[in-house]
Design a protein around this motif. Structure first.
Motif, PDB file in Angstrom:
ATOM      1  N   ASP A 152      19.385  14.130 -42.185  1.00 19.35           N
ATOM      2  CA  ASP A 152      20.672  14.773 -42.453  1.00 19.35           C
ATOM      3  C   ASP A 152      20.818  15.077 -43.938  1.00 19.35           C
ATOM      4  O   ASP A 152      20.268  14.358 -44.782  1.00 19.35           O
ATOM      5  CB  ASP A 152      21.832  13.864 -42.019  1.00 19.35           C
ATOM      6  N   THR A 177      20.166   9.153 -40.244  1.00 25.23           N
ATOM      7  CA  THR A 177      20.233   9.274 -41.693  1.00 25.23           C
ATOM      8  C   THR A 177      21.671   9.476 -42.161  1.00 25.23           C
ATOM      9  O   THR A 177      22.375  10.336 -41.649  1.00 25.23           O
ATOM     10  CB  THR A 177      19.412  10.507 -42.140  1.00 25.23           C
ATOM     11  N   VAL A 218      18.502   4.902 -44.918  1.00 21.21           N
ATOM     12  CA  VAL A 218      19.334   4.849 -46.119  1.00 21.21           C
ATOM     13  C   VAL A 218      18.808   5.877 -47.121  1.00 21.21           C
ATOM     14  O   VAL A 218      17.711   5.718 -47.649  1.00 21.21           O
ATOM     15  CB  VAL A 218      19.235   3.455 -46.780  1.00 21.21           C
ATOM     16  N   THR A 266      19.571   8.334 -50.668  1.00 18.25           N
ATOM     17  CA  THR A 266      20.420   8.413 -51.860  1.00 18.25           C
ATOM     18  C   THR A 266      20.719   9.865 -52.226  1.00 18.25           C
ATOM     19  O   THR A 266      21.357  10.124 -53.231  1.00 18.25           O
ATOM     20  CB  THR A 266      19.727   7.712 -53.046  1.00 18.25           C
ATOM     21  N   GLY A 267      20.216  10.803 -51.399  1.00 15.94           N
ATOM     22  CA  GLY A 267      20.533  12.212 -51.610  1.00 15.94           C
ATOM     23  C   GLY A 267      19.607  12.877 -52.601  1.00 15.94           C
ATOM     24  O   GLY A 267      18.919  12.218 -53.388  1.00 15.94           O
ATOM     25  N   TYR A 268      19.565  14.195 -52.538  1.00 22.71           N
ATOM     26  CA  TYR A 268      18.758  14.958 -53.494  1.00 22.71           C
ATOM     27  C   TYR A 268      19.349  16.316 -53.795  1.00 22.71           C
ATOM     28  O   TYR A 268      18.885  17.000 -54.694  1.00 22.71           O
ATOM     29  CB  TYR A 268      17.310  15.095 -53.008  1.00 22.71           C
ATOM     30  N   HIS A 313      18.750   9.979 -60.802  1.00 24.45           N
ATOM     31  CA  HIS A 313      17.899   9.456 -59.728  1.00 24.45           C
ATOM     32  C   HIS A 313      17.975   7.934 -59.585  1.00 24.45           C
ATOM     33  O   HIS A 313      18.312   7.399 -58.516  1.00 24.45           O
ATOM     34  CB  HIS A 313      16.462   9.908 -60.023  1.00 24.45           C
ATOM     35  N   TYR A 362      20.016   4.895 -56.810  1.00 26.59           N
ATOM     36  CA  TYR A 362      19.482   3.699 -56.136  1.00 26.59           C
ATOM     37  C   TYR A 362      20.272   2.443 -56.522  1.00 26.59           C
ATOM     38  O   TYR A 362      20.480   1.552 -55.692  1.00 26.59           O
ATOM     39  CB  TYR A 362      18.000   3.518 -56.456  1.00 26.59           C
ATOM     40  N   ALA A 414      13.298   6.266 -47.062  1.00 26.99           N
ATOM     41  CA  ALA A 414      12.318   7.369 -47.160  1.00 26.99           C
ATOM     42  C   ALA A 414      12.046   7.851 -48.582  1.00 26.99           C
ATOM     43  O   ALA A 414      11.577   8.960 -48.751  1.00 26.99           O
ATOM     44  CB  ALA A 414      12.774   8.545 -46.303  1.00 26.99           C
ATOM     45  N   GLY A 415      12.319   7.053 -49.573  1.00 23.12           N
ATOM     46  CA  GLY A 415      11.994   7.512 -50.938  1.00 23.12           C
ATOM     47  C   GLY A 415      10.784   6.753 -51.448  1.00 23.12           C
ATOM     48  O   GLY A 415      10.654   5.562 -51.214  1.00 23.12           O
ATOM     49  N   SER A 470       9.402   7.155 -54.847  1.00 21.77           N
ATOM     50  CA  SER A 470       9.264   7.050 -56.301  1.00 21.77           C
ATOM     51  C   SER A 470       9.152   5.560 -56.643  1.00 21.77           C
ATOM     52  O   SER A 470       9.438   4.708 -55.790  1.00 21.77           O
ATOM     53  CB  SER A 470      10.508   7.629 -56.976  1.00 21.77           C
ATOM     54  N   ALA A 493      15.510  15.027 -58.024  1.00 25.47           N
ATOM     55  CA  ALA A 493      15.662  15.080 -56.565  1.00 25.47           C
ATOM     56  C   ALA A 493      14.693  14.076 -55.941  1.00 25.47           C
ATOM     57  O   ALA A 493      14.787  12.883 -56.214  1.00 25.47           O
ATOM     58  CB  ALA A 493      15.439  16.502 -56.082  1.00 25.47           C
TER      59      ALA A 493
HETATM   60  C1  LIG Z   1      10.008  12.046 -45.758  1.00 27.78           C
HETATM   61  C2  LIG Z   1      11.341  12.021 -46.421  1.00 27.78           C
HETATM   62  C3  LIG Z   1      12.478  12.259 -45.659  1.00 27.78           C
HETATM   63  C4  LIG Z   1      13.726  12.240 -46.241  1.00 27.78           C
HETATM   64  N1  LIG Z   1      14.821  12.527 -45.481  1.00 27.78           N
HETATM   65  C5  LIG Z   1      16.018  12.636 -46.083  1.00 27.78           C
HETATM   66  C6  LIG Z   1      17.166  13.051 -45.357  1.00 27.78           C
HETATM   67  O1  LIG Z   1      17.122  13.320 -44.164  1.00 27.78           O
HETATM   68  N2  LIG Z   1      18.329  13.161 -46.033  1.00 27.78           N
HETATM   69  C7  LIG Z   1      18.445  12.879 -47.369  1.00 27.78           C
HETATM   70  O2  LIG Z   1      19.536  13.022 -47.914  1.00 27.78           O
HETATM   71  N3  LIG Z   1      17.373  12.450 -48.058  1.00 27.78           N
HETATM   72  C8  LIG Z   1      16.180  12.353 -47.465  1.00 27.78           C
HETATM   73  N4  LIG Z   1      15.099  11.978 -48.200  1.00 27.78           N
HETATM   74  C9  LIG Z   1      15.315  11.590 -49.595  1.00 27.78           C
HETATM   75  C10 LIG Z   1      15.011  10.138 -49.937  1.00 27.78           C
HETATM   76  O3  LIG Z   1      15.358   9.292 -48.905  1.00 27.78           O
HETATM   77  C11 LIG Z   1      15.552   9.578 -51.272  1.00 27.78           C
HETATM   78  O4  LIG Z   1      16.865   9.158 -51.139  1.00 27.78           O
HETATM   79  C12 LIG Z   1      15.514  10.474 -52.447  1.00 27.78           C
HETATM   80  O5  LIG Z   1      15.059  11.706 -52.219  1.00 27.78           O
HETATM   81  C13 LIG Z   1      14.691   9.905 -53.562  1.00 27.78           C
HETATM   82  O6  LIG Z   1      13.349   9.839 -53.189  1.00 27.78           O
HETATM   83  P1  LIG Z   1      12.271   9.306 -54.219  1.00 27.78           P
HETATM   84  O7  LIG Z   1      12.481   7.837 -54.360  1.00 27.78           O
HETATM   85  O8  LIG Z   1      10.939   9.645 -53.607  1.00 27.78           O
HETATM   86  O9  LIG Z   1      12.519  10.050 -55.503  1.00 27.78           O
HETATM   87  C14 LIG Z   1      13.846  11.977 -47.624  1.00 27.78           C
HETATM   88  C15 LIG Z   1      12.698  11.740 -48.383  1.00 27.78           C
HETATM   89  C16 LIG Z   1      11.454  11.756 -47.808  1.00 27.78           C
HETATM   90  C17 LIG Z   1      10.254  11.485 -48.672  1.00 27.78           C
END
Ligand SMILES: Cc1cc2nc3c(=O)[nH]c(=O)nc-3n(C[C@H](O)[C@H](O)[C@H](O)COP(=O)(O)O)c2cc1C
Length: 476
Positions: A58, A104, A134, A136-138, A154, A158, A227-228, A230, A336
């Protein structure tokens, strides 16, 4: 011993989720995302294929990074229009008995207090089959519509998520004792007030003095997905996640990411395998390799490079419309998804540098993950090879067309993996957490959330605080 491979399906309440342009394919049904029957049929199909769960992504913003406007995203239907993921779950739960649901929602967009109740409600209604991804948005566009000029930085996002989870753990784990609901008709007491505790949370972002509104659900805390990838994201995952979703365009990047995650789990005092890691990928399969290749080429003819660049610009936080298509993205800073940028700064599995055109093409089917093409046997070989070489637990499977991609997987790939002893013949009954780890319904004692329990393994709440119903819980 043959290693088990796990499947999740990856979808979103929109069209052509990770495959921009494929909504034009005559077999694609994703435009039915507004119909309950689309979701109930999908859930039944996935349960037939013994998938661990359906993972629903989402966002609360538009992909307007590309070209600095949402015009291309709208024209492409690139995750816009998009509807709410949580509201889908009850209906799907009603037609399934085992399938899990990974939903999500972002930690920046809703106060944790009502959110805690909504997830407890779903955990009750599904018999404990709910997971929460969980994020954190991008997308800065999401933050703007919540009244901010931009999203937080960023790592600050978190930090805020850490406190968001602290509030939730206190509500889910530390407010109601298991036997608080007594339903004593003779005494006229439904709930024993001595067994319901005020959480007394006062922090930098949130103040929540009171009790959780819901009684304990089967899992209490839903299975935590993350799913993050970094460095800060991995640290967050290591403390909280029980299922981790990674996206890597090459085996090499995936192997590095999985190894970092497992090391971080250990550093956080947990087992290396305390979280199931699923890699984003898409499978295009048919009776024979030739038929699958033909199908893949046909799908590619509908894929949109512009749509791919709209997504990638949003995920990377970089406006790729400003690049020459034949240039690499170079050394850029991202606010992001940092792991998405890092993945395309590495060489691909053939040792080539990614250009912007390659990135747009790559994202045309299945987003950042690889596409495995071939007969059931060929795909099963590739999946087993990726699992052996990367130590990943399974795959979060996106679709090229839906439900066609999932039907093909259930028909061609699941039987081969099952025959090889690499896929379960039946579900483990019970909650999602128990299905994933076979160690009960509740968080294990080494998990961060267990510290907020009133008593028992993992709890750091002091006995004198439990004795007082209005106790302010220790959060150390
Ligand atoms: C495979 C994958 C799926 C993700 N799905 C979503 C999502 O559905 N909604 C969302 O807001 N962020 C999603 N994210 C973003 C991450 O969960 C994370 O909050 C943010 O992007 C920071 O990621 P980072 O730690 O890799 O920088 C996704 C990231 C990845 C890698």
């Amino acid at each position: 011993m043959t290693r088990r491979i796990r499947f999740n399906a990856f979808d979103m309440n929109c069209v052509a989720h990770q495959s921009p342009g494929l909504w034009r394919h005559p077999e694609d049904q994703s435009h039915r995302y507004k119909e309950l029957s689309y979701w109930t049929e999908l859930a039944a199909l996935l349960e037939k294929g013994r998938f661990d769960g359906l993972f629903i992504a989402d966002v609360l913003g538009t992909y307007d990074v590309y070209g600095g406007t949402d015009v291309a995203a709208l024209r492409q239907g690139a995750q816009i229009p998009v509807a709410d993921p949580l509201l889908l779950v009850s209906a799907m739960a009603a037609v399934t008995r085992h399938l899990g649901f990974g939903i999500t929602t972002g930690t920046g967009f809703e106060h944790p207090y009502p959110f805690a109740r909504r997830l407890s409600t779903l955990d009750h209604l599904t018999g404990g089959r709910v997971g929460w991804n969980v994020v954190t948005g991008y997308l800065p566009s999401a933050a703007r519509n919540f009244g901010a000029d931009d999203q937080l930085d960023h790592d600050d996002r978190y930090d805020q998520a850490d406190e968001y989870l602290e509030v939730l753990y206190k509500l889910w784990e530390g407010s109601w004792e298991d036997d608080a609901v007594v339903r004593d008709a003779a005494a006229g007491v439904y709930v024993d007030p001595g067994k319901v505790h005020h959480i007394g949370h006062s922090g930098r972002h949130f103040t929540v003095p009171g009790i959780h509104l819901s009684e304990p659900s089967p899992q209490r805390t839903p299975v935590i997905y993350q799913a993050g990838a970094s460095p800060r994201g991995v640290r967050f995952a290591a403390e909280n996640a029980e299922a981790i979703f990674v996206a890597a365009p090459s085996k090499r990047v995936l192997a590095q990411t999985v190894s970092k995650i497992r090391d971080a789990l250990e550093a956080a005092g947990r087992d290396r395998y305390a979280a199931r890691v699923y890699a984003l990928s898409t499978i295009v399969t048919a009776e024979t390799d030739d038929a699958a290749r033909h199908k893949h080429e046909e799908y590619l003819s509908y894929a949109s490079i512009e749509g791919g660049l709209v997504f990638m610009s949003g995920w990377m936080g970089i406006d790729l419309s400003r690049y020459d298509l034949d240039d690499p993205i170079g050394q850029v800073e991202s606010n992001a998804i940092q792991s998405a940028v890092a993945a395309f700064q590495e060489f691909d599995d053939d040792g080539r540098e990614w250009t912007v055109r390659d990135i747009g093409r790559w994202a045309g089917i299945g987003g950042i993950g690889p596409v495995f093409v071939g007969s059931g046997e060929t795909v099963a070989d590739r999946l087993q090879e990726w699992v052996a070489d990367t130590d990943v637990d399974g795959f979060n499977l996106a679709y090229a067309v839906t439900p066609g991609t999932f039907e093909d997987i259930v028909r061609h790939v699941v039987p081969v993996l099952t025959e090889r002893g690499a896929y379960p013949q039946e579900y483990v009954p019970g909650t999602l957490r128990n299905a994933l780890f076979e160690a009960g319904d509740r968080l294990p004692p080494e998990h961060r959330g267990a510290r907020y329990r009133l008593r028992g393994p993992g709890s750091t709440v002091l006995p004198e605080e439990v004795a007082r119903p209005s106790a302010v819980l220790a959060d150390t």
